[in-house]
Design an enzyme around this catalytic site. Sequence first.
Site, PDB file in Angstrom:
ATOM      1  N   THR A 113       2.976   8.039   4.310  1.00  0.00           N
ATOM      2  CA  THR A 113       3.774   7.942   3.090  1.00  0.00           C
ATOM      3  C   THR A 113       4.091   6.484   2.792  1.00  0.00           C
ATOM      4  O   THR A 113       4.061   5.620   3.676  1.00  0.00           O
ATOM      5  CB  THR A 113       5.110   8.691   3.226  1.00  0.00           C
ATOM      6  OG1 THR A 113       5.930   8.028   4.201  1.00  0.00           O
ATOM      7  CG2 THR A 113       4.891  10.140   3.628  1.00  0.00           C
ATOM      8  N   ASP A 114       4.430   6.222   1.540  1.00  0.00           N
ATOM      9  CA  ASP A 114       4.984   4.913   1.208  1.00  0.00           C
ATOM     10  C   ASP A 114       6.397   4.829   1.787  1.00  0.00           C
ATOM     11  O   ASP A 114       7.017   5.843   2.116  1.00  0.00           O
ATOM     12  CB  ASP A 114       4.995   4.718  -0.306  1.00  0.00           C
ATOM     13  CG  ASP A 114       4.951   3.251  -0.701  1.00  0.00           C
ATOM     14  OD1 ASP A 114       5.250   2.390   0.157  1.00  0.00           O
ATOM     15  OD2 ASP A 114       4.610   2.960  -1.862  1.00  0.00           O
TER      16      ASP A 114
END
Length: 728
Positions: free
Chosen positions: A263-264
């Site tokens: 994920t970011d």
Amino acid sequence: MLCGISSAFAQDNALRLTEKNITKVVKAMTLEEKARLLVGLSYIYNDSSQRHTIPDIEVGAVGYTFPIPRLGIPVTLLTDGPAGVRIPAKRKDDSHTYYATAFPIGTLVASSWDIETARKVGEALGQETLDYNCDLLLGPGMNLHRNPLCGRNFEYFSEDPVLSGTMAGYEVLGIQSKGVGATIKHFVCNNQESYRTQNNSIVSQKALRELYLKNFEIALRICSPWSVMSSYNTLNGQRAMYHKPLLIDWLRGEMGYRGMVVTDWYDYRDPVQQEIGGSDLLQRGVKQQVDDIIKGVKTGKLPMEIVDRNVTHLLEYIVKTPHFKGYRAANQTDLEGHARMAREAAEQGIVMLKNEGTALPLGKGLRIALFGYGSYKGFLAHGTGSGSVNKAYTLNLMQGLEGAGFRLNAELKSLYEDAEADVAVSKSYAERRAQESDVAVVTIRRNAGEGADRWEEPGDWLLSDLERNMLRNISEAFHEQGKKVVAVLNIGGVIETASWSSLVDAIVLPWQPGIEGGNAVASILCGRVNPSGKLPMTFPVAYEDIPSAKNFPNHFHKEAWDKTKKNIGWTRYEEGIMVGYRYFDSFKVPVAYPFGYGLSYTTFAFSNLKVKRQRGGYVASVTVTNTGSRAGREVAQLYVSAPRGSLEKPVRELKAFAKTRELRPGERETLVMKIEAVDLASFDEAANSWVTDAGTYRIEVGASVEDLKVKAEFKVGKPVVKKVPTVI
């Protein structure tokens, strides 16, 4: 001890992770170990009750994976970024200063239209990732330039998926050739920075398939990145970071991707949904996510087989890493050699937009009046945010021109050495400088970066009043004395040029060219290097001409995020597939500079275009001849026009490209380009299918989308329909 983990972790155990026993190791892990591995670590683990630093790896990486020593699972380090390894200058208890190389920004790499330039930049990025004790580089960024005001466009490659996907793919090949991993990001439709963690990107299946997924699809065909980073935004009502049709059905199913999904960086999302939806490594990790994963398994909301699936993806990544293989990093790198490489890459991508009356190249030893704060200490190597780099220096245009043997006006040097921004230049002041100088060079600078989009305002998209008056006064003063004016655009994204380009004789676009930018620009200005860069996007006449302009966040409302409001809580991609040149070309809208455009000091001819069918598609060959008086390189851009059918299509689309070697005057080279059959199809939303219409396809090859030199045709006898299983 790490965050309260049992002392059993420090004990020897007969089972140690290898490439061949991952399944066995997964079975041997406790639920807590699995949960901790799935949740990333920040430099200091974000647990308010126990904040323990990770031992022996304090290099300032942006994230880590959790080590499990009892099973031989080491920590691994993740680092930004797309334009250079983002390490801090200082480390704890260490007096040494550490630097990395700032390479040309992604847009400039794409402007080279040269896969070998992309690969070489990747190789140097990979080497510095390895040398500075990291395992995974969080780049390249490769979102499409849907709108020129996206603040992060400088990190990205192009408005076109073929150019973007190809350049990203070859950069990844370069990075991973050094034994470290690359991350393609941000997946998907992260085309704005405003409200980026909340915004809902509402995109048609057709636009997704033909543009925004096609970009990643092409990269995935070329390379096998160790990691794909899911984006912050929501896509068609569902978070991209737990969008099962996107991350599992399309990415792993249709594309066959076998790497890790990370994920970011964000404090907290629903970790149970993230793990179910296809994210493996949750960053930036917080203790609550670990607890929620454990609770999710115990309550039956998170099946153990999904946990094991995602843990397997992480272990498959870990066994490839330098830390797993026991590599001992030097914590120093070849900064001198990489600086030379960064300069060469910048020289390949610098675009000459205008050159009237042979204003360029500049004659040897000319006296130059160098204007603009951006020519001196304000010269920009890169943008801000995760694309910034802790570099030893930025060689500015003043230094580059002096190094090339030009004489600079001392009065101007003194003026700008004391300045902190651009200064007003009156007509009388410009006249005095014109009397003392042979030519004027004026730098216009713009910067942007992560977390905010640009402004449709003077001083950003438009020239400021000060800049406009400066250009006008300099132009009048120098032209009255029969002398030339050259503009240099040290910018991270497109700006408006149509209203002022007539004031100057030449415009050179080096974007943000990295650590050796001043030398690279000087090489073009003096003619040591023949410009061969081409625009990877369109320069429109006016912002209102851009099809996404009415569906891009309006900065000036100053409102808080509201999920019910257009361009605040959601952005509708109403332009569909008509992004960039696809729109301008199809609807015959005039532009300032077209996609693929770039001038040279020499001329080229295209001839002998041939197209042959082969397994999986078609192969086109074209001969490019240097018909001018200087050595140089040229880009052959291949566009395809499909037969008219029931589906919406642009007039033409880029399908392949190639760049010649340096050709001497009179020398020629035959370039070969492959067109994948799947890339001829259009997407039919009603049937959820790719459709290749029967009929005659026209191939055109030339120097830009508006400068097509040679044509050929081939026929498809009957339509080809390929149904896809996923609605995204």
